[in-house]
Design an enzyme around this catalytic site. Structure first.
Site, PDB file in Angstrom:
ATOM      1  N   ARG A  16       4.813  -8.570   3.307  1.00  0.00           N
ATOM      2  CA  ARG A  16       5.139  -9.457   4.679  1.00  0.00           C
ATOM      3  C   ARG A  16       5.025 -10.977   4.343  1.00  0.00           C
ATOM      4  NH1 ARG A  16       0.999  -5.063   5.914  1.00  0.00           N
ATOM      5  NH2 ARG A  16       1.907  -3.379   7.512  1.00  0.00           N
ATOM      6  N   LYS A  42      -2.629  -6.083   6.678  1.00  0.00           N
ATOM      7  CA  LYS A  42      -3.354  -6.232   8.064  1.00  0.00           C
ATOM      8  C   LYS A  42      -4.789  -5.639   8.230  1.00  0.00           C
ATOM      9  CE  LYS A  42       0.981  -5.878  10.805  1.00  0.00           C
ATOM     10  NZ  LYS A  42       1.747  -5.246  11.815  1.00  0.00           N
ATOM     11  N   HIS A  63      11.173 -11.423   7.159  1.00  0.00           N
ATOM     12  CA  HIS A  63      11.081  -9.878   7.347  1.00  0.00           C
ATOM     13  C   HIS A  63      12.305  -9.043   6.904  1.00  0.00           C
ATOM     14  CE1 HIS A  63       7.401  -7.418   8.559  1.00  0.00           C
ATOM     15  NE2 HIS A  63       8.173  -6.601   9.253  1.00  0.00           N
ATOM     16  N   ARG A 108      11.776  -7.674   3.696  1.00  0.00           N
ATOM     17  CA  ARG A 108      10.634  -6.314   3.487  1.00  0.00           C
ATOM     18  C   ARG A 108      11.781  -4.982   3.945  1.00  0.00           C
ATOM     19  NH1 ARG A 108       5.468  -4.594   4.076  1.00  0.00           N
ATOM     20  NH2 ARG A 108       4.962  -3.455   6.031  1.00  0.00           N
ATOM     21  N   HIS A 138       2.018   0.770   5.754  1.00  0.00           N
ATOM     22  CA  HIS A 138       1.818   1.101   7.127  1.00  0.00           C
ATOM     23  C   HIS A 138       0.702   2.005   7.218  1.00  0.00           C
ATOM     24  CE1 HIS A 138       6.347   0.287   7.512  1.00  0.00           C
ATOM     25  NE2 HIS A 138       5.716  -0.699   7.842  1.00  0.00           N
ATOM     26  N   TYR A 145      13.035   3.546   8.852  1.00  0.00           N
ATOM     27  CA  TYR A 145      14.066   3.306   7.920  1.00  0.00           C
ATOM     28  C   TYR A 145      14.868   4.525   7.435  1.00  0.00           C
ATOM     29  CZ  TYR A 145      10.960  -0.733   7.012  1.00  0.00           C
ATOM     30  OH  TYR A 145      10.329  -1.817   7.349  1.00  0.00           O
TER      31      TYR A 145
END
Length: 309
Positions: free
Chosen positions: A152, A176, A250, A253, A276, A285
């Site tokens: 990210r 995150k 992004h 990514r 994730h 995806y």
């Protein structure tokens, strides 16, 4: 106002106890301040517990104002999530007797296909002629690392020199919620970073600002690069590449994940590399790949309507 005080206390809770990412904390805080401002501007007769509104009608009125403002449904969903988290905290602290945000239904968000570049477009991007000065070497390393590691924007700007294991081609990423993960990095990206580090010292001001000494990517002022600065680098390189469309950092990514999936990588491995929490987030995806297959089919198959018979 007690609601304002409660929001401040919740902010401390997010920082100290929840260990949320800085971006999530700021977004939730902004959402709650918007909620508070709405209540002050539109006083409604509603349930009140110690100066804090606890009525789903108030929340629905707030959401209705967001719909009228034509905010995206995904943005409104995040605001509902912020309110649910806020009232959940107040419920745990005994400040309210129930969570009114739990009674509000989330909007059905539009499904979208992530923007991803083709292999040829990526080659055009990586084939841009970068100046052989510290800034040019840095920009090449930024683009190479984005595509090679699929990280990210905030993760890239937070990298320190010690996070890259040059010998093994591994990168330690703080994602995150400050969760750390290890992702592989290709030889081309490692080489680009190594070349940049030989000249990195020319960007350093030597002032010893907090976080600058160890920062991997420095601005021309010798400070840790911020997300806006990196986005400008990506914009400039995209224009120079001639691919003919605008993309965000992004998108690199998304491209990383899409190309791995197209080449046969399994979703679980891609999930781990992207950081994730849920596999369902990674599964979007597969839509990109199916969409690409359909495009090829429609263009190539004689009976698909797009080819010649």
């Amino acid at each position: 106002m007690l609601l304002e005080q409660a929001i401040r206390e919740f902010d401390r809770h997010m920082t100290v106890e929840r260990n949320l990412s800085e971006q999530t904390r700021k977004s939730y805080l902004s959402d709650l301040e918007q909620y508070r401002a709405f209540i002050e501007k539109h006083p409604l007769s509603a349930g009140d517990e110690g100066g804090i509104p606890v009525d789903q009608i108030v929340i629905r009125s707030f959401l209705a104002s967001l719909y009228r403002a034509k905010l995206r449904k995904v943005t409104i969903s995040r605001k509902v999530a912020a309110l649910r988290s806020f009232y959940r905290y107040l419920l745990r602290e005994g400040r309210v007797t129930f969570n009114p945000a739990d009674l509000v239904q989330l909007p059905r968000c539009e499904k979208y296909i992530p923007v991803a570049l083709s292999v040829d477009e990526v080659l055009s991007l990586l084939g841009v002629s970068f100046p052989e000065d510290p800034t040019g070497l840095r920009d090449r390393a930024v683009i190479e690392l984005f595509y090679s590691a699929g990280i990210r924007l905030s993760e890239l700007t937070g990298l320190n020199i010690e996070d890259l294991d040059f010998a093994r081609g591994l990168l330690k990423v703080r994602g995150k919620g400050r969760k750390e993960r290890i992702v592989p990095v290709g030889a081309a990206a490692v080489a680009a970073v190594e070349e940049y580090l030989k000249r990195r010292g020319e960007l350093s001001t030597g002032r010893g600002e907090a976080g600058t000494e160890d920062a991997l990517f420095l601005s021309t002022r010798g400070k840790r690069m911020n997300p806006r600065g990196v986005a400008r680098v990506v914009d400039r390189v995209v224009r120079q590449s001639g691919i003919g469309r605008h993309i965000s950092p992004h998108a690199l990514r998304h491209t990383f994940a899409t190309h791995l999936l197209d080449a046969g990588a399994d979703l679980r491995s891609i999930q781990e590399m992207l950081g994730h929490q849920s596999l369902s987030t990674t599964q979007k995806y597969t839509t990109v790949s199916v969409s690409r297959l359909m495009e090829i089919y429609d263009r190539s198959h004689p009976r698909a309507g797009g080819g010649k018979t």
